[in-house]
Design a protein around this motif. Structure first.
Motif, PDB file in Angstrom:
ATOM      1  N   ASP A   3      -1.318 -16.275   0.654  1.00 59.41           N
ATOM      2  CA  ASP A   3      -0.714 -15.302  -0.250  1.00 59.41           C
ATOM      3  C   ASP A   3      -0.058 -14.216   0.591  1.00 59.41           C
ATOM      4  O   ASP A   3      -0.704 -13.595   1.429  1.00 59.41           O
ATOM      5  N   THR A   4       1.226 -13.948   0.378  1.00 61.00           N
ATOM      6  CA  THR A   4       1.933 -12.958   1.195  1.00 61.00           C
ATOM      7  C   THR A   4       1.424 -11.551   0.938  1.00 61.00           C
ATOM      8  O   THR A   4       1.635 -10.665   1.740  1.00 61.00           O
ATOM      9  N   ARG A   5       0.712 -11.337  -0.156  1.00 59.09           N
ATOM     10  CA  ARG A   5       0.194 -10.002  -0.433  1.00 59.09           C
ATOM     11  C   ARG A   5      -0.839  -9.574   0.604  1.00 59.09           C
ATOM     12  O   ARG A   5      -1.073  -8.410   0.792  1.00 59.09           O
ATOM     13  N   SER A   6      -1.486 -10.527   1.256  1.00 56.32           N
ATOM     14  CA  SER A   6      -2.464 -10.157   2.269  1.00 56.32           C
ATOM     15  C   SER A   6      -1.770  -9.677   3.541  1.00 56.32           C
ATOM     16  O   SER A   6      -2.387  -9.046   4.365  1.00 56.32           O
ATOM     17  N   VAL A   7      -0.488 -10.005   3.701  1.00 56.92           N
ATOM     18  CA  VAL A   7       0.259  -9.609   4.882  1.00 56.92           C
ATOM     19  C   VAL A   7       1.071  -8.347   4.619  1.00 56.92           C
ATOM     20  O   VAL A   7       1.118  -7.450   5.430  1.00 56.92           O
ATOM     21  N   GLN A   8       1.696  -8.279   3.475  1.00 59.64           N
ATOM     22  CA  GLN A   8       2.571  -7.154   3.150  1.00 59.64           C
ATOM     23  C   GLN A   8       2.064  -6.480   1.879  1.00 59.64           C
ATOM     24  O   GLN A   8       1.639  -7.139   0.949  1.00 59.64           O
ATOM     25  N   SER A   9       2.112  -5.176   1.851  1.00 58.22           N
ATOM     26  CA  SER A   9       1.632  -4.447   0.688  1.00 58.22           C
ATOM     27  C   SER A   9       2.472  -4.799  -0.533  1.00 58.22           C
ATOM     28  O   SER A   9       3.687  -4.871  -0.470  1.00 58.22           O
ATOM     29  N   SER A  10       1.802  -4.996  -1.647  1.00 59.48           N
ATOM     30  CA  SER A  10       2.486  -5.273  -2.898  1.00 59.48           C
ATOM     31  C   SER A  10       2.999  -3.963  -3.488  1.00 59.48           C
ATOM     32  O   SER A  10       2.639  -2.876  -3.037  1.00 59.48           O
ATOM     33  N   LEU A  11       3.801  -4.086  -4.520  1.00 58.04           N
ATOM     34  CA  LEU A  11       4.285  -2.896  -5.214  1.00 58.04           C
ATOM     35  C   LEU A  11       3.107  -2.097  -5.755  1.00 58.04           C
ATOM     36  O   LEU A  11       3.059  -0.873  -5.609  1.00 58.04           O
ATOM     37  N   GLY A  12       2.163  -2.771  -6.356  1.00 54.19           N
ATOM     38  CA  GLY A  12       1.007  -2.086  -6.923  1.00 54.19           C
ATOM     39  C   GLY A  12       0.219  -1.306  -5.877  1.00 54.19           C
ATOM     40  O   GLY A  12      -0.150  -0.152  -6.091  1.00 54.19           O
ATOM     41  N   GLN A  13      -0.018  -1.938  -4.738  1.00 55.79           N
ATOM     42  CA  GLN A  13      -0.737  -1.263  -3.649  1.00 55.79           C
ATOM     43  C   GLN A  13       0.060  -0.056  -3.151  1.00 55.79           C
ATOM     44  O   GLN A  13      -0.509   0.995  -2.870  1.00 55.79           O
ATOM     45  N   THR A  14       1.366  -0.221  -3.044  1.00 54.63           N
ATOM     46  CA  THR A  14       2.227   0.858  -2.577  1.00 54.63           C
ATOM     47  C   THR A  14       2.208   2.028  -3.547  1.00 54.63           C
ATOM     48  O   THR A  14       2.047   3.190  -3.141  1.00 54.63           O
ATOM     49  N   LEU A  15       2.358   1.739  -4.846  1.00 56.63           N
ATOM     50  CA  LEU A  15       2.337   2.809  -5.847  1.00 56.63           C
ATOM     51  C   LEU A  15       1.003   3.533  -5.849  1.00 56.63           C
ATOM     52  O   LEU A  15       0.955   4.766  -5.918  1.00 56.63           O
ATOM     53  N   ARG A  16      -0.082   2.793  -5.770  1.00 53.84           N
ATOM     54  CA  ARG A  16      -1.413   3.410  -5.789  1.00 53.84           C
ATOM     55  C   ARG A  16      -1.604   4.302  -4.562  1.00 53.84           C
ATOM     56  O   ARG A  16      -2.110   5.419  -4.657  1.00 53.84           O
ATOM     57  N   LEU A  17      -1.180   3.814  -3.400  1.00 58.39           N
ATOM     58  CA  LEU A  17      -1.309   4.599  -2.174  1.00 58.39           C
ATOM     59  C   LEU A  17      -0.482   5.880  -2.268  1.00 58.39           C
ATOM     60  O   LEU A  17      -0.964   6.967  -1.940  1.00 58.39           O
ATOM     61  N   LEU A  18       0.760   5.762  -2.741  1.00 59.36           N
ATOM     62  CA  LEU A  18       1.615   6.946  -2.880  1.00 59.36           C
ATOM     63  C   LEU A  18       1.008   7.954  -3.852  1.00 59.36           C
ATOM     64  O   LEU A  18       1.022   9.153  -3.608  1.00 59.36           O
ATOM     65  N   ARG A  19       0.470   7.440  -4.958  1.00 57.71           N
ATOM     66  CA  ARG A  19      -0.138   8.338  -5.950  1.00 57.71           C
ATOM     67  C   ARG A  19      -1.379   9.012  -5.371  1.00 57.71           C
ATOM     68  O   ARG A  19      -1.600  10.212  -5.555  1.00 57.71           O
ATOM     69  N   ASP A  20      -2.199   8.244  -4.633  1.00 57.68           N
ATOM     70  CA  ASP A  20      -3.391   8.819  -3.998  1.00 57.68           C
ATOM     71  C   ASP A  20      -3.015   9.878  -2.969  1.00 57.68           C
ATOM     72  O   ASP A  20      -3.639  10.935  -2.903  1.00 57.68           O
ATOM     73  N   LEU A  21      -1.991   9.582  -2.166  1.00 60.36           N
ATOM     74  CA  LEU A  21      -1.558  10.546  -1.148  1.00 60.36           C
ATOM     75  C   LEU A  21      -1.039  11.832  -1.784  1.00 60.36           C
ATOM     76  O   LEU A  21      -1.214  12.915  -1.232  1.00 60.36           O
ATOM     77  N   ALA A  22      -0.402  11.698  -2.935  1.00 61.98           N
ATOM     78  CA  ALA A  22       0.107  12.871  -3.644  1.00 61.98           C
ATOM     79  C   ALA A  22      -0.982  13.563  -4.452  1.00 61.98           C
ATOM     80  O   ALA A  22      -0.736  14.636  -5.014  1.00 61.98           O
TER      81      ALA A  22
END
Length: 119
Positions: A3-22
């Protein structure tokens, strides 16, 4: 088959990380992007196969992210940047080998660091 999601962050992971950082709630981000909280939850769980580019634009503006980075994370084909002016931190965050645990640890560290600095 991997699964490529284990190599590259998915949109969901990216959005969650950005929201957490903010340090923002689902509701505050959803309201600012003019989408429902339920829809943002679906995006963060990667339950939406092809989110609208208009919504990705509003989320990028709301979260202070690069629109094209969100488009790439959503698997849209977008042109590569012609100039590489990214900061060291931006390049580290784009790392294709960053695990979910590492991303969450980085977000947690930044939250503590900011609280100590009074931000």
């Amino acid at each position: 088959m991997s699964d490529t999601r284990s190599v590259q962050s998915s949109l969901g992971q990216t959005l969650r990380l950005l929201r957490d950082l903010a340090q923002r709630s689902l509701k505050s981000v959803a309201d600012a992007a003019d989408i429902s909280t339920a829809y943002l939850q679906k995006l963060e769980r990667d339950d939406v196969a092809a989110p609208s580019p208009h919504i990705l634009r509003r989320l990028a503006d709301t979260l202070g992210a690069e629109y094209l980075d969100l488009m790439r994370a959503a698997n849209y084909v977008v042109p590569e940047k012609s100039e590489r002016t990214d900061s060291v931190l931006a390049n580290a965050l784009k790392s294709t080998d960053m695990t979910d645990d590492e991303a969450q640890a980085l977000a947690a560290y930044l939250k503590v660091y900011r609280s100590q600095k009074g931000r």
